[in-house]
Scaffold this motif. Structure first.
Motif, PDB file in Angstrom:
ATOM      1  N   PHE A  46      14.044  21.000  88.708  1.00 55.93           N
ATOM      2  CA  PHE A  46      13.291  20.306  87.620  1.00 55.93           C
ATOM      3  C   PHE A  46      13.322  18.779  88.063  1.00 55.93           C
ATOM      4  O   PHE A  46      12.316  18.056  87.642  1.00 55.93           O
ATOM      5  N   ASP A  47      14.538  18.387  88.632  1.00 50.27           N
ATOM      6  CA  ASP A  47      14.415  17.106  88.987  1.00 50.27           C
ATOM      7  C   ASP A  47      13.508  16.597  90.020  1.00 50.27           C
ATOM      8  O   ASP A  47      12.654  15.741  90.199  1.00 50.27           O
ATOM      9  N   LYS A  48      13.248  17.630  91.020  1.00 50.97           N
ATOM     10  CA  LYS A  48      12.496  17.352  92.445  1.00 50.97           C
ATOM     11  C   LYS A  48      10.965  17.479  91.704  1.00 50.97           C
ATOM     12  O   LYS A  48      10.162  16.948  92.208  1.00 50.97           O
ATOM     13  N   MET A  49      10.893  18.183  90.771  1.00 53.46           N
ATOM     14  CA  MET A  49       9.421  18.139  90.170  1.00 53.46           C
ATOM     15  C   MET A  49       9.201  17.056  89.317  1.00 53.46           C
ATOM     16  O   MET A  49       7.969  16.998  88.857  1.00 53.46           O
ATOM     17  N   GLN A  50      10.170  16.396  88.856  1.00 56.07           N
ATOM     18  CA  GLN A  50      10.169  15.353  88.143  1.00 56.07           C
ATOM     19  C   GLN A  50       9.730  15.834  86.603  1.00 56.07           C
ATOM     20  O   GLN A  50       8.757  15.212  85.926  1.00 56.07           O
ATOM     21  N   LYS A  51      10.141  16.663  86.344  1.00 58.53           N
ATOM     22  CA  LYS A  51       9.967  17.365  85.038  1.00 58.53           C
ATOM     23  C   LYS A  51      11.215  17.025  84.242  1.00 58.53           C
ATOM     24  O   LYS A  51      12.448  17.752  84.466  1.00 58.53           O
ATOM     25  N   LYS A  52      10.985  16.576  82.986  1.00 55.96           N
ATOM     26  CA  LYS A  52      12.293  16.106  82.063  1.00 55.96           C
ATOM     27  C   LYS A  52      12.626  17.669  81.372  1.00 55.96           C
ATOM     28  O   LYS A  52      11.779  18.490  81.189  1.00 55.96           O
ATOM     29  N   TYR A  53      14.089  17.640  81.151  1.00 54.83           N
ATOM     30  CA  TYR A  53      14.507  19.058  80.688  1.00 54.83           C
ATOM     31  C   TYR A  53      15.587  18.718  79.813  1.00 54.83           C
ATOM     32  O   TYR A  53      16.191  17.662  79.875  1.00 54.83           O
ATOM     33  N   LYS A  88       9.322  30.327  77.003  1.00 49.83           N
ATOM     34  CA  LYS A  88       9.444  31.537  77.525  1.00 49.83           C
ATOM     35  C   LYS A  88      10.784  31.410  78.606  1.00 49.83           C
ATOM     36  O   LYS A  88      10.846  30.765  79.410  1.00 49.83           O
ATOM     37  N   CYS A  89      11.464  32.672  78.567  1.00 45.53           N
ATOM     38  CA  CYS A  89      12.710  32.457  79.555  1.00 45.53           C
ATOM     39  C   CYS A  89      12.206  33.122  80.968  1.00 45.53           C
ATOM     40  O   CYS A  89      11.600  33.993  81.112  1.00 45.53           O
ATOM     41  N   LEU A  90      12.577  32.222  81.918  1.00 50.05           N
ATOM     42  CA  LEU A  90      12.274  32.479  83.322  1.00 50.05           C
ATOM     43  C   LEU A  90      13.362  33.014  83.859  1.00 50.05           C
ATOM     44  O   LEU A  90      13.128  33.410  85.220  1.00 50.05           O
ATOM     45  N   GLY A  91      14.460  33.180  83.397  1.00 49.48           N
ATOM     46  CA  GLY A  91      15.634  33.899  84.144  1.00 49.48           C
ATOM     47  C   GLY A  91      16.847  32.433  84.406  1.00 49.48           C
ATOM     48  O   GLY A  91      16.875  31.796  83.484  1.00 49.48           O
ATOM     49  N   GLY A  92      17.581  32.895  85.488  1.00 51.31           N
ATOM     50  CA  GLY A  92      18.440  31.752  85.959  1.00 51.31           C
ATOM     51  C   GLY A  92      18.105  31.105  87.012  1.00 51.31           C
ATOM     52  O   GLY A  92      16.939  30.852  87.263  1.00 51.31           O
ATOM     53  N   ASP A 104       4.840  29.037  91.982  1.00 52.49           N
ATOM     54  CA  ASP A 104       4.543  29.524  90.494  1.00 52.49           C
ATOM     55  C   ASP A 104       5.245  28.718  89.273  1.00 52.49           C
ATOM     56  O   ASP A 104       4.533  28.760  88.336  1.00 52.49           O
ATOM     57  N   LEU A 105       6.130  28.078  89.721  1.00 52.40           N
ATOM     58  CA  LEU A 105       6.608  27.240  88.662  1.00 52.40           C
ATOM     59  C   LEU A 105       5.872  26.146  88.057  1.00 52.40           C
ATOM     60  O   LEU A 105       5.780  26.213  86.990  1.00 52.40           O
ATOM     61  N   ALA A 106       5.197  25.191  89.181  1.00 52.98           N
ATOM     62  CA  ALA A 106       4.082  24.345  88.686  1.00 52.98           C
ATOM     63  C   ALA A 106       3.078  25.078  87.758  1.00 52.98           C
ATOM     64  O   ALA A 106       2.636  24.388  86.820  1.00 52.98           O
ATOM     65  N   LYS A 107       2.769  26.344  88.140  1.00 55.04           N
ATOM     66  CA  LYS A 107       1.692  26.943  87.048  1.00 55.04           C
ATOM     67  C   LYS A 107       2.049  26.996  85.751  1.00 55.04           C
ATOM     68  O   LYS A 107       1.249  27.063  84.644  1.00 55.04           O
ATOM     69  N   LYS A 108       3.452  26.965  85.423  1.00 58.81           N
ATOM     70  CA  LYS A 108       3.718  27.215  84.109  1.00 58.81           C
ATOM     71  C   LYS A 108       3.556  26.229  83.289  1.00 58.81           C
ATOM     72  O   LYS A 108       3.585  26.045  82.001  1.00 58.81           O
ATOM     73  N   PHE A 109       3.338  24.852  84.107  1.00 56.96           N
ATOM     74  CA  PHE A 109       3.087  23.770  83.061  1.00 56.96           C
ATOM     75  C   PHE A 109       1.635  23.254  83.041  1.00 56.96           C
ATOM     76  O   PHE A 109       1.155  22.545  82.279  1.00 56.96           O
ATOM     77  N   GLU A 110       0.787  24.193  83.679  1.00 58.82           N
ATOM     78  CA  GLU A 110      -0.753  24.104  83.273  1.00 58.82           C
ATOM     79  C   GLU A 110      -1.012  24.546  82.145  1.00 58.82           C
ATOM     80  O   GLU A 110      -0.552  25.551  81.720  1.00 58.82           O
ATOM     81  N   SER A 111      -2.052  23.842  81.543  1.00 61.07           N
ATOM     82  CA  SER A 111      -2.665  24.469  80.310  1.00 61.07           C
ATOM     83  C   SER A 111      -3.802  25.049  80.447  1.00 61.07           C
ATOM     84  O   SER A 111      -4.356  25.152  81.368  1.00 61.07           O
TER      85      SER A 111
END
Length: 111
Positions: A46-53, A88-92, A104-111
């Motif tokens: 998530f740091d690489k994607m610059q997504k806050k968590y 939604k839980c994506l796992g580990g 596919d992870l980036a697609k989880k943020f598309e609306s």
């Protein structure tokens, strides 16, 4: 004995509500332990994607083991990290890394 189990059930229900609130409070929530390499792996993605968590460090919480039990019931696995995106839980850690690497992870943020 019934009173004790009833009280314990109430505490666990309240804690489960708290866990659900944590999951819905941010778009990305990582239930983690500070020393876990797989947790670090998930956070790095998530740091690489610059997504806050929001990282919830279970090893720093008094009820961390109970929260981990609840996550086990909710997701089918008690291991950390337990990564949630938009509730939604994506796992580990390995699951998240694989989703990231295939795009596919980036697609989880598309609306």
């Amino acid at each position: 004995m019934g009173l004790v189990s009833s009280k314990k059930r109430e505490v666990m229900t309240a804690l489960k509500d708290t866990v659900n609130q944590m999951i819905s409070s941010e778009s990305v929530v990582i239930f983690s332990k500070t020393y876990c390499p797989y947790c670090k792996m998930a956070k790095e993605v998530f740091d690489k994607m610059q997504k806050k968590y929001k990282a919830i460090e279970l090893d720093e919480m008094d009820d961390g083991d109970k929260i981990q039990d609840i996550l086990g019931e909710m997701t089918g696995a008690r291991s950390v990290p337990r990564v949630f995106v938009n509730g939604k839980c994506l796992g580990g850690g390995t699951d998240v890394k694989k989703l990231y690497e295939c795009g596919d992870l980036a697609k989880k943020f598309e609306s």
